[in-house]
Scaffold this motif. Structure first.
Motif, PDB file in Angstrom:
ATOM      1  N   VAL A  58       0.832  -1.207   0.000  1.00  0.00           N
ATOM      2  CA  VAL A  58       0.000   0.000   0.000  1.00  0.00           C
ATOM      3  C   VAL A  58       0.865   1.255   0.000  1.00  0.00           C
ATOM      4  O   VAL A  58       0.568   2.226  -0.707  1.00  0.00           O
ATOM      5  N   GLN A  59       1.939   1.255   0.786  1.00  0.00           N
ATOM      6  CA  GLN A  59       2.823   2.421   0.813  1.00  0.00           C
ATOM      7  C   GLN A  59       3.477   2.640  -0.547  1.00  0.00           C
ATOM      8  O   GLN A  59       3.599   3.781  -1.019  1.00  0.00           O
ATOM      9  N   SER A  60       3.875   1.562  -1.184  1.00  0.00           N
ATOM     10  CA  SER A  60       4.477   1.674  -2.514  1.00  0.00           C
ATOM     11  C   SER A  60       3.466   2.215  -3.518  1.00  0.00           C
ATOM     12  O   SER A  60       3.793   3.076  -4.347  1.00  0.00           O
ATOM     13  N   ALA A  61       2.238   1.699  -3.448  1.00  0.00           N
ATOM     14  CA  ALA A  61       1.190   2.190  -4.345  1.00  0.00           C
ATOM     15  C   ALA A  61       0.920   3.659  -4.092  1.00  0.00           C
ATOM     16  O   ALA A  61       0.777   4.451  -5.041  1.00  0.00           O
ATOM     17  N   ARG A  62       0.842   4.040  -2.817  1.00  0.00           N
ATOM     18  CA  ARG A  62       0.588   5.441  -2.469  1.00  0.00           C
ATOM     19  C   ARG A  62       1.657   6.350  -3.075  1.00  0.00           C
ATOM     20  O   ARG A  62       1.346   7.376  -3.695  1.00  0.00           O
ATOM     21  N   ASP A  63       2.918   5.984  -2.910  1.00  0.00           N
ATOM     22  CA  ASP A  63       4.007   6.814  -3.422  1.00  0.00           C
ATOM     23  C   ASP A  63       3.960   6.909  -4.946  1.00  0.00           C
ATOM     24  O   ASP A  63       4.169   7.984  -5.517  1.00  0.00           O
ATOM     25  N   LEU A  64       3.676   5.789  -5.596  1.00  0.00           N
ATOM     26  CA  LEU A  64       3.629   5.795  -7.058  1.00  0.00           C
ATOM     27  C   LEU A  64       2.437   6.587  -7.583  1.00  0.00           C
ATOM     28  O   LEU A  64       2.552   7.302  -8.587  1.00  0.00           O
ATOM     29  N   PHE A  65       1.290   6.468  -6.924  1.00  0.00           N
ATOM     30  CA  PHE A  65       0.126   7.250  -7.347  1.00  0.00           C
ATOM     31  C   PHE A  65       0.445   8.750  -7.285  1.00  0.00           C
ATOM     32  O   PHE A  65       0.073   9.509  -8.183  1.00  0.00           O
ATOM     33  N   VAL A  66       1.110   9.169  -6.224  1.00  0.00           N
ATOM     34  CA  VAL A  66       1.442  10.580  -6.067  1.00  0.00           C
ATOM     35  C   VAL A  66       2.500  11.001  -7.083  1.00  0.00           C
ATOM     36  O   VAL A  66       2.431  12.094  -7.656  1.00  0.00           O
ATOM     37  N   GLU A  67       3.480  10.141  -7.321  1.00  0.00           N
ATOM     38  CA  GLU A  67       4.566  10.465  -8.242  1.00  0.00           C
ATOM     39  C   GLU A  67       4.147  10.398  -9.711  1.00  0.00           C
ATOM     40  O   GLU A  67       4.496  11.276 -10.510  1.00  0.00           O
ATOM     41  N   LEU A  68       3.399   9.346 -10.070  1.00  0.00           N
ATOM     42  CA  LEU A  68       3.131   9.055 -11.477  1.00  0.00           C
ATOM     43  C   LEU A  68       1.680   9.234 -11.899  1.00  0.00           C
ATOM     44  O   LEU A  68       1.371   9.201 -13.087  1.00  0.00           O
ATOM     45  N   GLY A  69       0.786   9.395 -10.914  1.00  0.00           N
ATOM     46  CA  GLY A  69      -0.626   9.532 -11.233  1.00  0.00           C
ATOM     47  C   GLY A  69      -1.289   8.185 -11.442  1.00  0.00           C
ATOM     48  O   GLY A  69      -0.673   7.132 -11.338  1.00  0.00           O
ATOM     49  N   TRP A  70      -2.589   8.247 -11.760  1.00  0.00           N
ATOM     50  CA  TRP A  70      -3.373   7.034 -11.919  1.00  0.00           C
ATOM     51  C   TRP A  70      -2.907   6.205 -13.123  1.00  0.00           C
ATOM     52  O   TRP A  70      -2.626   5.009 -12.989  1.00  0.00           O
ATOM     53  N   SER A  71      -2.822   6.816 -14.291  1.00  0.00           N
ATOM     54  CA  SER A  71      -2.475   6.059 -15.492  1.00  0.00           C
ATOM     55  C   SER A  71      -1.030   5.590 -15.477  1.00  0.00           C
ATOM     56  O   SER A  71      -0.705   4.538 -16.044  1.00  0.00           O
ATOM     57  N   GLY A  72      -0.144   6.335 -14.832  1.00  0.00           N
ATOM     58  CA  GLY A  72       1.273   5.964 -14.813  1.00  0.00           C
ATOM     59  C   GLY A  72       1.619   4.871 -13.821  1.00  0.00           C
ATOM     60  O   GLY A  72       2.706   4.282 -13.898  1.00  0.00           O
ATOM     61  N   THR A  73       0.725   4.596 -12.902  1.00  0.00           N
ATOM     62  CA  THR A  73       0.978   3.567 -11.891  1.00  0.00           C
ATOM     63  C   THR A  73       0.445   2.226 -12.377  1.00  0.00           C
ATOM     64  O   THR A  73      -0.718   2.110 -12.749  1.00  0.00           O
ATOM     65  N   THR A  74       1.288   1.210 -12.377  1.00  0.00           N
ATOM     66  CA  THR A  74       0.891  -0.133 -12.790  1.00  0.00           C
ATOM     67  C   THR A  74       1.094  -1.101 -11.633  1.00  0.00           C
ATOM     68  O   THR A  74       1.855  -0.833 -10.696  1.00  0.00           O
ATOM     69  N   ILE A  75       0.434  -2.234 -11.713  1.00  0.00           N
ATOM     70  CA  ILE A  75       0.603  -3.268 -10.693  1.00  0.00           C
ATOM     71  C   ILE A  75       2.046  -3.753 -10.676  1.00  0.00           C
ATOM     72  O   ILE A  75       2.624  -3.986  -9.606  1.00  0.00           O
TER      73      ILE A  75
END
Length: 214
Positions: free
Chosen positions: A25-42
Motif C-alpha cells: 500500500v505504501q508503494s502504491a501510495r508513493d507511485l500514485f502521487v509520483e506518477l498519477g493514476w495512469s502511470g501507476t501499474t501493478i
C-alpha cells in the motif's frame, strides 16, 4: 506445546502478511502521487514493494483497491482497523463545549487530514473518470466528506454556537468547501502555505461563516 507453536506460527504469519500489505500500500501510495493514476501499474507497485505481481493482488487487489486502501489509511493516519468516526479526535470534538474552541480543533483536524490525504484525493478524481470501481470509491469519499461537514454543523448547533440566520444547509455547504482537498492543494502545494497557515485560514473562514457573534 504444539498448540503454543501453532499459535506462534499463526501470529507470525499474520504479522508478516500485515507487513507485506503495508509495504504494498505504501508503494502504491508513493507511485500514485509520483506518477498519477495512469502511470501507476501493478508491476511497478510490485517492484517498488519488492514482491511479486501475484502478491499485490493477494495482499490488496487491483489498482482501485490499492488507491482506496491508501486513501483510507491516509485519512486515519495508520493501518489500524478503526473507522475515522471512532478515532480519538472525534471524541475530542464531541467534548468541546465552546464554539470557538470547537472550530479551532476542527480546523487543525482538517488540516492534518488533508496533509495526508489531499495528494491521493487528486489522483482519485482522475481515476474516477477512467475506472468504474474508482468512481464508486470517489462517490463514497464525497459522501463521507459531506458527513464530516454535517458533523461539525450539528455539533455547533448542539452547543448553541451556530450563527443566527445561517441555515443548516448553508452552514454545511460552507464547511464542505473548507474541507475540499483541492483547496489544500491550491494553498499548500501550489502556493507554499504551511500546514499551520492552512489550519488558521480554515479556522478564520469557518468562524466568520458559522459562528455566532463573528
Amino acid at each position: 506445546m504444539s498448540a503454543a507453536r501453532r499459535a506462534y506460527r499463526s501470529t507470525l504469519r499474520e504479522s508478516q502478511a500485515r507487513a507485506t500489505r503495508r509495504a504494498v500500500v505504501q508503494s502504491a501510495r508513493d507511485l500514485f502521487v509520483e506518477l498519477g493514476w495512469s502511470g501507476t501499474t501493478i508491476d511497478a507497485v510490485a517492484a517498488r514493494a519488492g514482491v511479486s505481481r501475484k502478491t499485490v493482488f493477494t495482499a490488496v487487489g487491483g489498482k482501485s483497491a490499492l488507491l482506496k486502501l491508501a486513501l483510507d489509511w491516509a485519512l486515519v493516519g495508520d493501518d489500524e482497523p478503526v473507522p475515522l468516526a471512532e478515532r480519538k479526535v472525534f471524541a475530542e470534538l464531541e467534548q468541546q463545549s465552546d464554539p470557538r474552541a470547537l472550530v479551532a480543533c476542527w480546523a487543525r483536524f482538517v488540516a492534518e487530514l488533508e496533509e495526508r490525504a489531499a495528494p491521493l484525493a487528486a489522483v482519485l478524481v482522475i481515476a474516477a473518470d477512467a475506472d468504474p470501481e474508482a468512481a464508486e470509491v470517489y462517490a463514497v469519499s464525497e459522501r463521507n466528506r459531506l458527513r464530516g461537514a454535517e458533523f461539525i454543523v450539528a455539533r455547533l448547533t448542539a452547543i448553541g454556537g451556530l450563527r443566527p440566520g445561517v441555515s443548516p444547509e448553508r452552514a454545511v455547504a460552507a464547511a464542505h468547501v473548507l474541507m475540499d482537498p483541492s483547496v489544500h492543494r491550491t494553498l499548500v502545494s501550489e502556493h507554499g502555505w504551511t500546514q499551520g497557515e492552512y489550519a488558521d485560514w480554515i479556522e478564520r473562514n469557518a468562524a466568520a461563516e458559522l459562528l455566532k457573534g463573528e
